[in-house]
Design a protein around this motif. Structure first.
Motif, PDB file in Angstrom:
ATOM      1  N   CYS A  57       0.944  -4.503   2.915  1.00 42.82           N
ATOM      2  CA  CYS A  57       2.068  -3.694   2.409  1.00 42.82           C
ATOM      3  C   CYS A  57       3.560  -4.432   2.819  1.00 42.82           C
ATOM      4  CB  CYS A  57       1.947  -2.268   2.954  1.00 42.82           C
ATOM      5  SG  CYS A  57       1.097  -1.335   2.340  1.00 42.82           S
ATOM      6  N   TYR A  58       3.444  -5.106   3.814  1.00 45.13           N
ATOM      7  CA  TYR A  58       4.545  -5.799   4.273  1.00 45.13           C
ATOM      8  C   TYR A  58       5.041  -7.098   3.461  1.00 45.13           C
ATOM      9  CZ  TYR A  58       7.508  -8.950   7.033  1.00 45.13           C
ATOM     10  OH  TYR A  58       8.488  -9.880   7.667  1.00 45.13           O
ATOM     11  N   GLU A  59       3.719  -7.931   3.091  1.00 46.01           N
ATOM     12  CA  GLU A  59       3.939  -9.015   2.319  1.00 46.01           C
ATOM     13  C   GLU A  59       4.306  -8.858   0.926  1.00 46.01           C
ATOM     14  OE1 GLU A  59      -0.013 -10.644   3.119  1.00 46.01           O
ATOM     15  OE2 GLU A  59       0.730 -11.468   5.077  1.00 46.01           O
ATOM     16  N   GLU A  60       4.003  -7.416   0.609  1.00 49.37           N
ATOM     17  CA  GLU A  60       4.321  -7.213  -0.843  1.00 49.37           C
ATOM     18  C   GLU A  60       5.710  -6.532  -1.178  1.00 49.37           C
ATOM     19  OE1 GLU A  60       0.984  -4.157  -2.057  1.00 49.37           O
ATOM     20  OE2 GLU A  60      -0.386  -5.921  -2.054  1.00 49.37           O
ATOM     21  N   ASP A  61       6.126  -6.289   0.168  1.00 46.65           N
ATOM     22  CA  ASP A  61       7.567  -5.453   0.008  1.00 46.65           C
ATOM     23  C   ASP A  61       8.846  -6.284  -0.652  1.00 46.65           C
ATOM     24  OD1 ASP A  61       9.092  -3.252   0.797  1.00 46.65           O
ATOM     25  OD2 ASP A  61      10.183  -4.395   2.201  1.00 46.65           O
ATOM     26  N   SER A  62       8.762  -7.498  -0.658  1.00 47.74           N
ATOM     27  CA  SER A  62       9.910  -8.586  -1.169  1.00 47.74           C
ATOM     28  C   SER A  62       9.852  -8.149  -2.744  1.00 47.74           C
ATOM     29  CB  SER A  62       9.595  -9.902  -1.018  1.00 47.74           C
ATOM     30  OG  SER A  62       8.474 -10.543  -1.870  1.00 47.74           O
ATOM     31  N   LYS A  63      11.014  -8.172  -3.328  1.00 48.98           N
ATOM     32  CA  LYS A  63      11.364  -7.745  -4.673  1.00 48.98           C
ATOM     33  C   LYS A  63      10.604  -8.584  -5.739  1.00 48.98           C
ATOM     34  CE  LYS A  63      15.297  -7.106  -8.104  1.00 48.98           C
ATOM     35  NZ  LYS A  63      14.626  -6.048  -8.230  1.00 48.98           N
ATOM     36  N   SER A  64      10.548 -10.019  -5.148  1.00 49.83           N
ATOM     37  CA  SER A  64      10.026 -11.063  -6.115  1.00 49.83           C
ATOM     38  C   SER A  64       8.344 -10.756  -6.183  1.00 49.83           C
ATOM     39  CB  SER A  64      10.264 -12.429  -5.647  1.00 49.83           C
ATOM     40  OG  SER A  64       9.925 -12.696  -4.318  1.00 49.83           O
ATOM     41  N   THR A  65       7.877 -10.320  -5.091  1.00 51.07           N
ATOM     42  CA  THR A  65       6.343 -10.286  -4.965  1.00 51.07           C
ATOM     43  C   THR A  65       6.136  -8.892  -5.846  1.00 51.07           C
ATOM     44  OG1 THR A  65       6.107 -10.977  -2.774  1.00 51.07           O
ATOM     45  CG2 THR A  65       4.447  -9.613  -3.596  1.00 51.07           C
ATOM     46  N   LYS A  66       6.896  -7.834  -5.731  1.00 60.04           N
ATOM     47  CA  LYS A  66       6.573  -6.572  -6.658  1.00 60.04           C
ATOM     48  C   LYS A  66       6.688  -6.531  -7.861  1.00 60.04           C
ATOM     49  CE  LYS A  66       7.554  -2.734  -3.169  1.00 60.04           C
ATOM     50  NZ  LYS A  66       8.505  -1.442  -2.886  1.00 60.04           N
ATOM     51  N   GLU A  67       7.908  -7.698  -8.202  1.00 60.21           N
ATOM     52  CA  GLU A  67       7.966  -7.951  -9.551  1.00 60.21           C
ATOM     53  C   GLU A  67       6.766  -8.648 -10.298  1.00 60.21           C
ATOM     54  OE1 GLU A  67      11.724  -9.942  -9.798  1.00 60.21           O
ATOM     55  OE2 GLU A  67      12.688  -8.398  -9.967  1.00 60.21           O
ATOM     56  N   PHE A  68       6.192  -9.604  -9.367  1.00 55.08           N
ATOM     57  CA  PHE A  68       5.224 -10.134  -9.706  1.00 55.08           C
ATOM     58  C   PHE A  68       3.823  -9.348  -9.936  1.00 55.08           C
ATOM     59  CE2 PHE A  68       0.925 -12.447  -8.286  1.00 55.08           C
ATOM     60  CZ  PHE A  68       1.050 -13.345  -9.532  1.00 55.08           C
TER      61      PHE A  68
END
Length: 203
Positions: free
Chosen positions: A58-69
């Motif tokens: 969840c922490y690694e997915e938290d960045s905006k770029s990762t969520k957009e991906f």
């Protein structure tokens, strides 16, 4: 589906899984102190495993770029949150196995005493952990990772309470009806999966 999810988390999360398993085993060593800390071990071992496996992702997915991906992938978005919940429930099961293996090793093999096993306490702690995992995952995907941080304090406070009143908590739980606890556990598990499956996740 379960096999695919399990293989995925092993491949993507090998290091964190190792640290989570080691942490759970290390906390299981509390069995050397006293059986009264059995409830604490049941609470903390799965929680540590969940934190290292699901919490880290969840922490690694938290960045905006990762969520957009992730949102751009041709998959059902709610499946991502549902997978976290399924893995979280697997963490509870594995954590309980680790705890009982440690208590078996300490009590039966080393001390030659009776093995502690309290099914009512297992059902009760499992029910709490399912609710905890659901709230954690819901906050992460409904809002963001930062909103999940207060939940760790709940685990710490409850852990300290069980550490202080371990024997009293087991005596109290022994009076509960195990059939009702099983029913509650099943209902919570199904409700938890339904909630995470229907989270409206937006970037």
């Amino acid at each position: 589906m379960m096999k695919e999810i399990f293989n995925k988390y092993i491949n993507l999360n090998k290091t964190n899984m190792v640290f989570g398993l080691l942490s759970a085993c290390f906390f299981g060593l509390i069995a050397f102190d006293s059986n009264k800390y059995y409830p604490v071990a049941l609470l903390m071992a799965p929680s540590l495993l969940f934190s290292f496996v699901v919490g880290k992702m969840c922490y690694e997915e938290d960045s905006k770029s990762t969520k957009e991906f992730l949102l751009s992938l041709p998959i059902v978005k709610n499946k991502i949150a549902l997978e976290k919940n399924i893995v979280g429930q697997i963490c509870i099961f594995i954590g309980f196995i680790i705890v009982h293996l440690m208590f078996f090793y300490v009590n039966v093999i080393l001390k030659n005493t009776e093995m502690i096993f309290n099914i009512e306490m297992i059902f009760l702690v499992a029910s709490f952990l399912i609710v905890y995992n659901t709230v954690y995952i819901f906050l992460n995907y409904k809002f963001d990772y930062s909103k999940t941080q207060f939940t760790s304090y709940i685990i710490v406070v409850l852990g300290l309470a069980l550490f202080k009143f371990g024997n009293d908590s087991m005596a109290l739980v022994n009076n509960l009806n195990s059939y009702i606890l099983v029913a509650v556990l099943i209902i919570l598990s199904c409700t938890s999966l339904f909630i995470t499956k229907n989270i409206k996740w937006e970037s």
